[in-house]
Enzyme design. Structure first.
Site, short mmCIF file in Angstrom:
data_model
loop_
_atom_site.label_atom_id
_atom_site.label_comp_id
_atom_site.label_asym_id
_atom_site.label_seq_id
_atom_site.Cartn_x
_atom_site.Cartn_y
_atom_site.Cartn_z
N GLU A 1 9.31 -4.82 10.21
CA GLU A 1 9.68 -2.67 9.99
C GLU A 1 10.17 -2.09 10.66
O GLU A 1 9.55 -1.73 12.00
CB GLU A 1 8.21 -2.49 9.59
CG GLU A 1 8.47 -0.49 8.88
CD GLU A 1 7.63 -0.11 8.01
OE1 GLU A 1 6.76 -1.28 7.32
OE2 GLU A 1 8.01 0.63 7.03
N ASP B 1 0.75 -0.94 -0.12
CA ASP B 1 0.22 0.00 0.15
C ASP B 1 1.22 1.08 0.06
O ASP B 1 0.55 2.36 -0.17
CB ASP B 1 -0.96 0.06 1.08
CG ASP B 1 -0.53 0.09 2.82
OD1 ASP B 1 1.08 0.06 2.44
OD2 ASP B 1 -1.38 0.15 3.66
O1 KIV Z 1 3.31 -1.09 1.42
C1 KIV Z 1 4.90 -1.77 1.86
O2 KIV Z 1 5.30 -1.00 0.06
C2 KIV Z 1 5.13 -2.51 3.07
C3 KIV Z 1 6.08 -2.66 3.32
C4 KIV Z 1 7.47 -1.60 3.14
C5 KIV Z 1 7.16 -3.60 3.68
O3 KIV Z 1 4.40 -2.46 3.80
#
Ligand code: KIV
Length: 276
Positions: free
Chosen positions: A187, A49
């Site tokens: 994260e 997202d």
């Molecule tokens: O939305 C995204 O790109 C993510 C990554 C940062 C893991 O959730």
């Protein structure tokens, strides 16, 4: 009649089986074109997202809708053939109830053909993860910094940098693993915490600003290509494509203005007349 494809796409159980083995390589992609490049080298493609911020210039991922995720998820499936494609569940599409989460995830899987969904949240999402997995939806968890919670946490800050804060984050990891997730993104957490969680859970951990000991790593493609203006500390730039793109656009604009483009090789001549 069934159409057999030469390349077998990786599945969530394939990724689950990689715990403690060869590192899992994951990148984001939102388009068919980048998906076809990423597919050659990565085990998992995440339709994150983050597309709200990267593609649409939004300040946060909060406004991203299920329709946006489905549209780009479909494009990534068309562009790839080998990697497991995981589509992010956007804010507001899964938190209200297990039933809401199942209906949203089922839509994503039916309309994109992807192999799994990802959802943010640890202990609070465990019951929902179990509900989905029992009903045929493979779930990748996402703990540590969860950007969809920006309005309650206040900033995109690394988590667990004081040992006193580790307990709830570890509990989140255990809850997600025990609920049946096939893997989890960790994260922006302190490195020793990322390493400790990786040792203590039975499913693969995929780090982004976590630890080199995680079972895999993920980055946002545009960040590592040098296409985004501001990137977090955990991003290593493997390319600097921004200036190259700008130069190409500037050269094109100059040649259109000077009428150097299109040249004779870019226009169509009349067909030779057939002898009458
Ligand atoms: O939305 C995204 O790109 C993510 C990554 C940062 C893991 O959730």
């Amino acid at each position: 009649m069934s159409i057999q494809k030469d390349v077998k796409r990786l599945t969530a159980p394939d990724i689950r089986a990689r715990k403690g083995g060869e590192p899992i390589v994951m990148l984001t992609s939102y388009h068919a074109h980048t998906a076809s490049l990423v597919d050659k080298y990565c085990d998992v493609i995440l339709v994150g997202d983050s597309l709200g911020m990267v593609m649409h210039g939004l300040e946060t991922t909060v406004p991203v809708t299920l329709d946006m995720m489905i549209l780009q998820g479909h494009a990534v499936m068309r562009g790839s053939e080998r990697a497991l494609v995981v589509v992010d569940m956007p804010f507001g599409s899964y938190e209200a109830s297990r039933e809401q989460a199942f209906m949203s995830a089922a839509r994503v899987m039916k309309e994109t053909g992807c192999g799994a969904v990802k959802m943010e949240g640890g202990s609070r999402m465990a019951e929902t993860i179990r509900f989905l997995v029992e009903r045929g939806v493979p779930v990748m968890g996402h703990i540590g910094l969860t950007p969809q919670s920006i309005n309650t946490i206040g900033s995109f800050r690394a988590q667990g940098r004081e040992e006193a804060d580790w307990g709830p984050i570890e509990q989140d990891a255990i809850a997600v693993a025990e609920a049946g997730a096939f893997s989890m993104v960790i994260e922006a957490v302190a490195e020793p915490l990322g390493a400790r969680i990786t040792k203590s859970v039975a499913i693969p951990t995929i780090g982004i600003g976590a630890s080199a000991t995680c079972d895999g790593q993920v980055l946002v493609l545009e960040d590592m290509l040098g296409l985004t203006a501001r990137v977090p500390k955990f991003v290593k730039k493997y390319g600097d494509l921004g200036p190259g793109i700008e130069k190409a656009v500037a050269d094109y604009a100059a040649e259109v203005r000077s009428r150097a483009f299109p040249g004779p090789e870019h226009v169509y001549a009349m067909k030779a007349k057939k002898p009458s």
